[in-house]
Enzyme design. Structure first.
Site, mmCIF file in Angstrom:
data_model
loop_
_atom_site.group_PDB
_atom_site.id
_atom_site.type_symbol
_atom_site.label_atom_id
_atom_site.label_comp_id
_atom_site.label_asym_id
_atom_site.label_seq_id
_atom_site.Cartn_x
_atom_site.Cartn_y
_atom_site.Cartn_z
ATOM 1 N N GLU A 169 2.170 -7.274 2.580
ATOM 2 C CA GLU A 169 2.915 -6.521 3.588
ATOM 3 C C GLU A 169 2.813 -7.227 4.946
ATOM 4 O O GLU A 169 3.714 -7.131 5.773
ATOM 5 C CB GLU A 169 2.349 -5.100 3.683
ATOM 6 C CG GLU A 169 3.294 -4.130 4.369
ATOM 7 C CD GLU A 169 2.837 -2.693 4.235
ATOM 8 O OE1 GLU A 169 2.492 -2.270 3.124
ATOM 9 O OE2 GLU A 169 2.801 -1.996 5.252
ATOM 10 N N HIS B 98 -9.567 -11.532 -20.523
ATOM 11 C CA HIS B 98 -9.034 -11.162 -21.840
ATOM 12 C C HIS B 98 -7.542 -10.864 -21.766
ATOM 13 O O HIS B 98 -6.984 -10.274 -22.686
ATOM 14 C CB HIS B 98 -9.797 -9.946 -22.376
ATOM 15 C CG HIS B 98 -11.239 -10.250 -22.604
ATOM 16 N ND1 HIS B 98 -11.731 -10.655 -23.834
ATOM 17 C CD2 HIS B 98 -12.284 -10.265 -21.745
ATOM 18 C CE1 HIS B 98 -13.031 -10.876 -23.714
ATOM 19 N NE2 HIS B 98 -13.394 -10.652 -22.463
ATOM 20 N N LYS C 154 11.720 3.641 2.960
ATOM 21 C CA LYS C 154 11.641 5.058 3.351
ATOM 22 C C LYS C 154 13.035 5.583 3.687
ATOM 23 O O LYS C 154 13.419 6.682 3.306
ATOM 24 C CB LYS C 154 10.724 5.211 4.568
ATOM 25 C CG LYS C 154 9.264 4.916 4.261
ATOM 26 C CD LYS C 154 8.371 5.195 5.458
ATOM 27 C CE LYS C 154 6.935 4.781 5.172
ATOM 28 N NZ LYS C 154 5.990 5.069 6.232
HETATM 29 C C1 G6Q Z 1 1.007 0.077 6.234
HETATM 30 C C2 G6Q Z 1 2.382 0.489 6.045
HETATM 31 C C3 G6Q Z 1 2.582 1.554 5.003
HETATM 32 C C4 G6Q Z 1 2.183 2.948 5.476
HETATM 33 C C5 G6Q Z 1 2.696 3.981 4.473
HETATM 34 C C6 G6Q Z 1 2.325 5.380 4.870
HETATM 35 O O1 G6Q Z 1 0.645 -0.781 7.008
HETATM 36 O O2 G6Q Z 1 2.982 0.798 7.230
HETATM 37 O O3 G6Q Z 1 1.908 1.257 3.828
HETATM 38 O O4 G6Q Z 1 0.812 3.042 5.614
HETATM 39 O O5 G6Q Z 1 4.067 3.865 4.353
HETATM 40 O O6 G6Q Z 1 2.808 5.698 6.139
HETATM 41 P P1 G6Q Z 1 2.276 6.971 6.888
HETATM 42 O O7 G6Q Z 1 0.827 6.832 7.113
HETATM 43 O O8 G6Q Z 1 3.060 7.044 8.164
HETATM 44 O O9 G6Q Z 1 2.572 8.142 5.984
#
Ligand code: G6Q
Length: 551
Positions: free
Chosen positions: A353, A384, A512
């Site tokens: 990420e 394995h 999202k």
């Molecule tokens: C992490 C990202 C992503 C995020 C999740 C949850 O660095 O931004 O993994 O943590 O999408 O987001 P919220 O904490 O805002 O629910």
């Protein structure tokens, strides 16, 4: 400055690569008996051995020049100083402040944020200790036996990994569960065995708008209310960790149970903050402090050690060497420690990420490879399964191996066998097996010449497959803190070399957004025509099947 691929340091590395790409590590070990001493670094109880990599003194010196060319020391300073290095979101990147153990103020926009961090940690500790000591009582006066962390991505993977890793330090009569998947089976399976009177929820969401988390939180609230039936007592069973206090309050969470997240902490770097509430409940405040201290000590190493003796820097440079010159596509993280069974999944997020980016800091498309595909598993299980490809596949996959020297409940026979696998695998990946060695083995087995001839090519292993090995005493909270920080900083250094912003995540945001749009279209049975034919076809097939099932 010329673009990376035209830079002096890059061109020198390219030429060096052409010279040594065929060199076998066996020969390098033969030529230089001091390789281990030369290519290993120590930090507290951790030894980092990078001798089994396709590098020479010259490689290291050229890679260090690349780091200097990228002004790495300045970037390290800027990271710790709270410069807005997450430039696309105009934010500082200060997860290091969350574990800072020094007395000096940490100034951000004229405010000493260390004051607020410490105050928030005290609040988190207070709740965690009340729950652990059974002082905290649920709506019906019973103590809490189960804690459920509802969150996803950075609000899930970090604490989940740490909680698993530190199981031996956890209370055994207080269970911590993690629900992340929007698939109702995850929350249903979790709640099925729990008692609402003794269950405590942590809704962990920096934004408090993530669909997966909000839906799961809503389901959890309904489950709670359907059993307990009293809205006003919800404060005894729900807490939130978020930067969106307004929405958390609107959800019904009491002020005193809302813990803060700051915009200068990225989700995947947030396990050190109140996002670690579930960890603190499981292992206690003292052990949580040890985790922070371990990370802080590593931060200090990263900040002050010369580049050549700096573990995250060397990890990063070796990664760049393979990624950009050997053009490898994937890298593996293989812990030989059962407690680290979620380590690779967590590191996958931290790495992919952060550095899965194709636009550089100047807004231009890069003309070189950035972050690799990171995958991993418990090493023994991997042996394995996918190790076949590591040994004899057509792809080069550099791997990190992590192993504890001592186990918690040492059963000597088990641990010795485990360690023999660690040493044997790294050696075999490096050495391989020559045709001559394979031939001798087959001859000893008493096979006919014809059979040997047919089988021989399959029994040859080219070797020259790189591994870096991390050995540590025992997986204590302190050691774990240091290991995590090592990887975090490795990722940062690589981002600096590749001139990308490791701290935004527009690809995640896109997911999202897309899910919300399509989600609205699934509310009725009308035919959808707004997408490509494949997406329309799949959505409409789902709708048709759904309405048939209903009728
Ligand atoms: C992490 C990202 C992503 C995020 C999740 C949850 O660095 O931004 O993994 O943590 O999408 O987001 P919220 O904490 O805002 O629910």
């Amino acid at each position: 400055m010329p673009r990376l691929k035209q830079s002096q340091a890059w061109l020198a590395l390219k030429q060096h690569y052409d010279e040594i790409k065929q060199v076998h590590m066996c020969d390098l070990f033969e030529e230089d008996k001091e390789r281990f001493a030369k290519f290993s670094l120590y930090f507290n109880d951790i030894v980092y051995d990078y001798a089994k990599n396709r590098i020479t003194d010259e490689t290291v010196s050229l890679l260090l020049k690349l780091a200097e060319q990228a002004a790495l020391p300045d970037w390290i300073e800027r990271l710790f100083a709270g410069d807005a290095i997450n430039h696309t979101e105009h934010r500082a990147v200060l997860h290091t402040a969350l574990r800072d153990q020094g007395d000096a103020p940490i100034m951000l926009d004229g405010v000493d944020i260390s004051v607020e961090i410490k105050a928030e940690r005290v609040r988190v500790k207070c709740l965690a200790e009340k729950i652990r000591s059974r002082v905290w009582r649920g709506a019906t006066g019973q103590a809490i036996t189960d804690v459920v962390n509802i969150g996803i991505g950075g609000s899930n993977l970090g604490p989940l990994m740490v909680n698993e890793a530190l199981k031996p330090y956890s209370l055994h009569d207080l269970n911590v569960h993690f629900v992340s998947n929007i698939d109702e089976n995850h929350i249903n399976e979790t709640l099925e065995y729990l008692d609402p009177k003794t269950t405590f929820f942590i809704v962990a969401s920096k934004s408090f708008t993530t669909q997966d988390t909000m839906l799961n939180a809503e389901t959890a609230r309904q489950w709670y209310l359907s059993h307990i039936g009293s809205d006003e007592k919800i404060g005894r069973h729900f807490s939130a960790v978020t930067s969106n206090t307004k929405l958390a309050k609107a959800f019904g969470i009491a002020d005193e149970n809302i813990f803060k997240m700051w915009d200068w902490v990225g989700g995947r770097y947030s396990l050190w903050s109140a996002i670690g509430l579930s960890t603190m409940i499981a292992i206690g405040a003292e052990q949580f402090d040890e985790l922070l201290e371990g990370a802080y000590e590593l931060d200090m190493h990263f900040k002050t050690a010369p580049l050549a003796q700096n573990i995250p820097v060397m990890m990063a440079l070796i990664g760049v060497w393979y990624n950009n010159f050997f053009k490898v596509q994937a890298t593996a993280v293989l812990p030989y420690d059962q407690y680290l069974h979620r380590f690779a999944a967590y590191m996958q997020q931290v790495d992919m990420e952060s550095n899965g980016k194709y636009i550089d800091r100047n807004g231009e498309i890069v003309n070189y490879q950035t972050g690799p595909v990171l995958f991993g598993e418990i090493g023994i299980s991997g042996q394995h399964a996918f190790f076949q490809l590591l040994h004899q596949g057509t792809k080069l996959v550099p791997a990190d191996i992590l192993a504890p020297l001592f186990s918690y409940r040492c059963i000597a026979r088990h641990h010795r066998a485990l360690m023999s696998n660690v040493f044997a695998q790294t050696e075999a990946l490096m050495r391989g097996k020559t045709e001559q060695q394979a031939l001798e083995e087959l001859q000893k087995s008493g096979m006919s010449e014809a059979e040997i001839e047919a089988l021989l090519p399959y029994k040859v292993f080219p070797g020259n497959r790189p591994t870096s090995t991390f050995l540590f005493d025992t997986l204590t909270p302190r050691t774990l803190g240091s290991l995590i920080a090592m990887y975090e900083h490795k990722v940062f250094v690589q981002g600096v070399i590749w001139n990308i912003n490791s701290f935004d995540q527009w690809g995640v945001e896109l997911g999202k957004q897309l899910a919300t749009t399509i989600s609205d279209e699934l509310n009725d049975d009308d035919e959808v025509t707004t997408h490509d034919s494949s997406t329309n076809g799949l959505v409409n097939y789902y709708k048709q099947r759904r309405s048939l099932k209903r009728s």
